[in-house]
Design a protein around this motif. Structure first.
Motif, PDB file in Angstrom:
ATOM      1  N   ALA A  89       0.714  -1.280   0.022  1.00  0.00           N
ATOM      2  CA  ALA A  89       0.213  -0.088   0.104  1.00  0.00           C
ATOM      3  C   ALA A  89       0.990   1.039   0.064  1.00  0.00           C
ATOM      4  N   LEU A  90       2.133   1.145   0.253  1.00  0.00           N
ATOM      5  CA  LEU A  90       2.946   2.322   0.788  1.00  0.00           C
ATOM      6  C   LEU A  90       3.583   3.127  -0.640  1.00  0.00           C
ATOM      7  N   PRO A  91       3.548   2.358  -1.651  1.00  0.00           N
ATOM      8  CA  PRO A  91       3.899   3.151  -3.002  1.00  0.00           C
ATOM      9  C   PRO A  91       2.811   3.948  -3.428  1.00  0.00           C
ATOM     10  N   THR A  92       1.292   3.432  -3.151  1.00  0.00           N
ATOM     11  CA  THR A  92       0.272   3.922  -3.765  1.00  0.00           C
ATOM     12  C   THR A  92       0.251   5.381  -3.093  1.00  0.00           C
ATOM     13  N   TYR A  93       0.498   5.648  -1.748  1.00  0.00           N
ATOM     14  CA  TYR A  93       0.417   6.878  -1.196  1.00  0.00           C
ATOM     15  C   TYR A  93       1.409   7.614  -1.347  1.00  0.00           C
ATOM     16  N   MET A  94       2.605   6.936  -1.446  1.00  0.00           N
ATOM     17  CA  MET A  94       3.863   7.704  -1.811  1.00  0.00           C
ATOM     18  C   MET A  94       3.849   8.338  -3.124  1.00  0.00           C
ATOM     19  N   PHE A  95       3.504   7.810  -4.344  1.00  0.00           N
ATOM     20  CA  PHE A  95       3.261   8.210  -5.470  1.00  0.00           C
ATOM     21  C   PHE A  95       2.284   9.513  -5.527  1.00  0.00           C
ATOM     22  N   SER A  96       1.099   9.106  -5.085  1.00  0.00           N
ATOM     23  CA  SER A  96      -0.048  10.141  -4.921  1.00  0.00           C
ATOM     24  C   SER A  96       0.443  11.351  -4.209  1.00  0.00           C
ATOM     25  N   ALA A  97       1.310  11.419  -3.107  1.00  0.00           N
ATOM     26  CA  ALA A  97       1.487  12.426  -2.333  1.00  0.00           C
ATOM     27  C   ALA A  97       2.678  13.211  -3.056  1.00  0.00           C
ATOM     28  N   SER A  98       3.311  12.577  -3.479  1.00  0.00           N
ATOM     29  CA  SER A  98       4.599  13.168  -4.400  1.00  0.00           C
ATOM     30  C   SER A  98       4.393  13.984  -5.593  1.00  0.00           C
ATOM     31  N   VAL A  99       3.567  13.471  -6.283  1.00  0.00           N
ATOM     32  CA  VAL A  99       2.975  14.060  -7.659  1.00  0.00           C
ATOM     33  C   VAL A  99       2.004  14.998  -7.232  1.00  0.00           C
ATOM     34  N   GLY A 100       1.029  14.763  -6.432  1.00  0.00           N
ATOM     35  CA  GLY A 100      -0.025  15.745  -5.837  1.00  0.00           C
ATOM     36  C   GLY A 100       0.911  16.939  -5.483  1.00  0.00           C
TER      37      GLY A 100
END
Length: 793
Positions: free
Chosen positions: A197-208
């Motif tokens: 689950a960590l990569p999903t939140y990491m990608f969404s947060a960084s690109v957001g």
């Protein structure tokens, strides 16, 4: 109780095979079935685990649109059309989210569009959805790993300058990533965990964060523009359209851009494929997850497209640096913090893309097992392996995805033509399936639900048609050709399973099991190739069947080998009759079937064939033996009232045991057991006399066998069909079965085990008094004369 303890000890002492030892070292100890229970996912964890595939598509959706636009429309027109085209894609995301909300509201178990199609159109039509989803899973692995590898090289461009492999660095990283995924999934790595689950939140947060910072800089200080360099898809662009916007070529380009942008919709359906993994109420939680996931995907794609419009970041033909990487570098700048945030975006992108590819390693095997349970795929795909995963499906997915990646190349744009047709066909099947469901059931608000389903089906179906047309020459033709072939193959395989099932389940006209067969006589044949320990083991097993008649049979294709076998058999004094049956055409399976058919056709007779087989390791066994026993068993098993049993004899294990006992093999251990099993029988003189001729046959009128009558002296000519050596009171009787054009008779020579020159296939002239044995004419110790092939002495 002591017996049980001995059994446990014996089991523990059994040696493990080399293959299993390697598997255990690589994959770890086997898991037991009780460890199969699934842990239900909470919504935050499920969002991270199930949405990574859908959210990760935002990393390359905008870039795929730009690739098509800049090549024909030029630099300025491409970025002018980018935002409207993105709006069309966002509309599609909304439709797909609404469509799958309908799916999870009704179907709260795993399966997605396959289950929808099967329940509403039947299992055969559902194979269209099955093929679409399986293709989707295969191409997802290739696309996601290629995009993730491009993100790594975009972060570290010096990798592309590595000597020899620089141009293939993305492909090499992709292949390594797929092999690592395969290994991890064979070990049973659970996808439903915080790590995934960590990569999903990491990608969404960084690109957001990149989008927010980019919008802020655009409103305050402005954003810098990307510089056109060699290697982009816009080489030769001069800031104006390459042709008028109303030409046919531009319309085609817009269709291609729309199709490419549709790749952003992939993965949204993942929630519907794992509804059963959610906490109850599953349907409501799944609908909420779909809305949240769709909102995140829409926000990321809209933001990335806006920043691409603002910075004019252009895709590169090599696939790197990616448009997303260019935007992150331009937005965050070249400060220390900017570089940290840039690498955070690239790390999040690579992680979520690889994780999105990994979702196929759980989805593909589960779907394949689901389809196999419906008998449309091989049933071995339903078996769980060493670590309670569907190992067969994982290996198939790895092999096919690696083949696709190596043949096509690790460039996302090259793989997209293989991608969307499968994905959107599944969407279309789900849409029309839900429309049919609502039309048949007519629940509350069914018209509104049916309209949403039809709209989603039409939109996604339009993407399929556009992709098949505009991407046909770039690889879509392969999917268009393979798709119906696979559907036909699945249906054809199902027909084979259904035919097999009808045969195996016919246990009576009234669903009543038939009475077990009762035979007045049970004949057992042991087919013998040589007299050795394997044959002895087969004879021992054959005796345990308590047959009415037990006979050993050797089909003669080499007279010298048959002579050696006969001598060993007589010397061993096994007490079992040996028949030497002529096989002039060397078709052993056919000769065996003929022999068994003749015996099994007798009333009240059941026949069992026992076949000794010398077992080696698979590779060595294939090199040393031609598996004749399997061919004979297959032929015999088709005969009514007959069965075949193969008795394996583990040669290598026996050699190892003898070596352990004696330190080395003694000559006695190496010799065939027949050579040491017994001394020559007491009828030695009679055996020695077997090589003496019995006398000449004076010229008499030759009688056909069919005309022979009891008590009359007659002369017969015929070919030796089979030779039988019967043990009788410490002596032997040599029985020749003679055949002419009219029938068969038996010639019996008491006290003999062989007559020189008389073997299977020999032609004889016999004279003697006719008797009857088993209803067939017979001569006892007749005078004989060996004839040439033409019938002369």
């Amino acid at each position: 109780m002591p017996r049980s303890g001995k059994a446990v000890t014996a089991t523990q002492d059994l040696p493990e095979s080399l293959g299993y030892s390697i598997k255990r070292r690589l994959l770890g100890p086997p898991l037991i079935n009780e460890q199969l229970a699934e842990e239900r996912l909470s919504k935050p964890l499920a969002l991270g685990v199930l949405s990574c595939d859908g959210i990760s598509s935002a990393a390359y959706g905008t870039e795929e649109i730009l690739i098509e636009l800049v090549q024909v429309l030029g630099y300025t027109a491409a970025f002018a059309i980018l935002l409207p085209m993105t709006g069309v894609v966002l509309f599609g995301i909304a439709l797909v989210v609404l469509l799958y909300r309908e799916v999870v509201s009704v179907y709260t178990r795993a399966g997605g569009s396959y289950v929808v199609a099967r329940e509403n159109f039947g299992p055969r039509v559902a194979q269209v959805a099955a093929v679409a989803l399986l293709i989707d899973y295969v191409v997802t692995v290739a696309v996601q790993t290629a995009a993730g590898s491009a993100a790594i090289v975009s972060a570290f461009p010096q990798l592309s300058n590595t000597p020899v492999i620089g141009g293939k660095i993305v492909l090499i990283i992709s292949v390594i990533a797929i092999l690592v995924m395969c290994y991890g999934n064979l070990r049973g790595v659970r996808e439903a965990g915080r790590t995934f689950a960590l990569p999903t939140y990491m990608f969404s947060a960084s690109v957001g964060l990149m989008i927010v910072v980019g919008l802020f800089r655009q409103l305050t200080t402005g954003l810098p523009r990307a510089h056109l360099t060699t290697g982009t898809y816009c080489n030769g662009c001069h800031g104006h359209p390459g042709s008028g916007l109303l030409t046919l070529a531009v319309i085609i380009v817009l269709g291609r851009a729309f199709a490419n942008g549709g790749s952003s919709l992939t993965g949204i359906e993942a929630v519907s494929n794992a509804v059963s993994a959610l906490r109850p109420p599953e349907g409501r939680n799944a609908r909420q997850l779909l809305v949240i996931q769709g909102s995140i995907v829409a926000f990321l794609i809209a933001g990335i497209s806006w920043l691409a419009h603002a910075t004019h970041a252009v895709p590169y033909q090599s696939g790197y640096p990616t448009v997303l990487a260019q935007e992150a570098k331009l937005v965050f700048g070249h400060t220390v913090l900017g570089w940290v945030l840039f690498y955070a975006v690239q790390a999040g992108t690579a992680f979520i893309l690889f994780t999105g590819g990994n979702t196929s390693f759980s989805g593909f095997p589960y779907l394949a097992s689901f389809v196999a349970e419906d008998s449309f795929l091989p049933r071995w795909l339903t078996k769980r392996g060493h670590r309670l995963v569907f190992s067969g499906g994982i290996i198939v997915l790895t092999v096919v995805s690696l083949t696709l990646l190596i043949v096509v190349g690790a460039v996302v744009n090259n793989l997209i033509p293989f991608y969307a047709i499968g994905v959107f066909t599944g969407f279309t099947m789900a849409g029309f399936g839900m429309a049919r469901y609502h039309r048949r059931n007519k629940g509350p608000g069914w018209r509104r639900h049916a309209a949403i389903s039809v709209a989603g089906a039409v939109y996604t179906g339009l993407v399929v048609v556009i992709f098949a047309i505009v991407k046909f020459t770039e690889g879509a033709w392969l999917v268009v050709v393979i798709f119906p072939i696979l559907v036909f193959a699945f249906i054809r395989l199902n027909r084979e399973y259904r035919m097999e099932s009808r045969v195996l389940q016919r246990i009576g006209s009234r669903n009543k099991p038939p009475d077990p067969p009762t035979y007045a006589r049970r004949t057992v044949y042991v087919f013998v190739d040589a007299f050795d320990l394997a044959t002895v083991a087969a004879l021992r097993y054959a005796r345990s069947l308590r047959p009415t008649s037990l006979r050993a049979v050797h089909f003669v294709i080499d007279s010298q080998r048959a002579t050696a076998l006969r001598r060993d058999w007589v010397r061993a004094n096994t007490g079992v009759t040996l028949d030497l049956v002529d096989c002039p055409d060397r078709r052993l399976a056919r000769a065996a079937a003929a022999l068994v058919s003749e015996e099994a056709a007798l009333p009240g007779v059941g026949v069992t064939v026992v076949l000794p087989r010398r077992s080696f390791t698979p590779l060595l066994g294939r090199l040393l033996h031609d598996h004749t026993a399997d061919k004979i068993a297959a032929a015999v098993s088709r005969i009514p009232h007959a069965a075949a049993t193969i008795v394996p004899f583990d040669v290598q294990n026996r050699l190892a045991t003898l070596s352990e006992r004696n330190g080395q093999l003694t000559p006695a251990a190496q010799a065939p057991s027949g050579s040491q099993a017994a001394s020559p029988p007491s009828g030695g003189p009679a055996s020695g006399a077997a090589d003496e001729p019995a006398g000449s046959v004076s010229s008499h009128l030759v009688s056909p066998i069919v005309s022979l009558t009891r008590g009359r002296r007659s002369t017969v000519e015929g070919r030796v069909h089979s030779v039988e050596i019967r043990p009788v009171d410490h002596n032997t009787v040599l029985a020749y079965e003679i055949q002419d054009a009219t029938g068969r008779m038996t010639a019996l020579f008491y006290g003999r085990s062989h007559i020189a020159g008389v073997d299977c296939g020999s032609r004889l002239r016999l004279r003697g008094r006719i008797g009857i044995e088993n209803g067939r004419p017979a001569m006892i110790n007749p005078a004989y004369e060996l004839l040439a092939a033409g019938g002369r002495p």
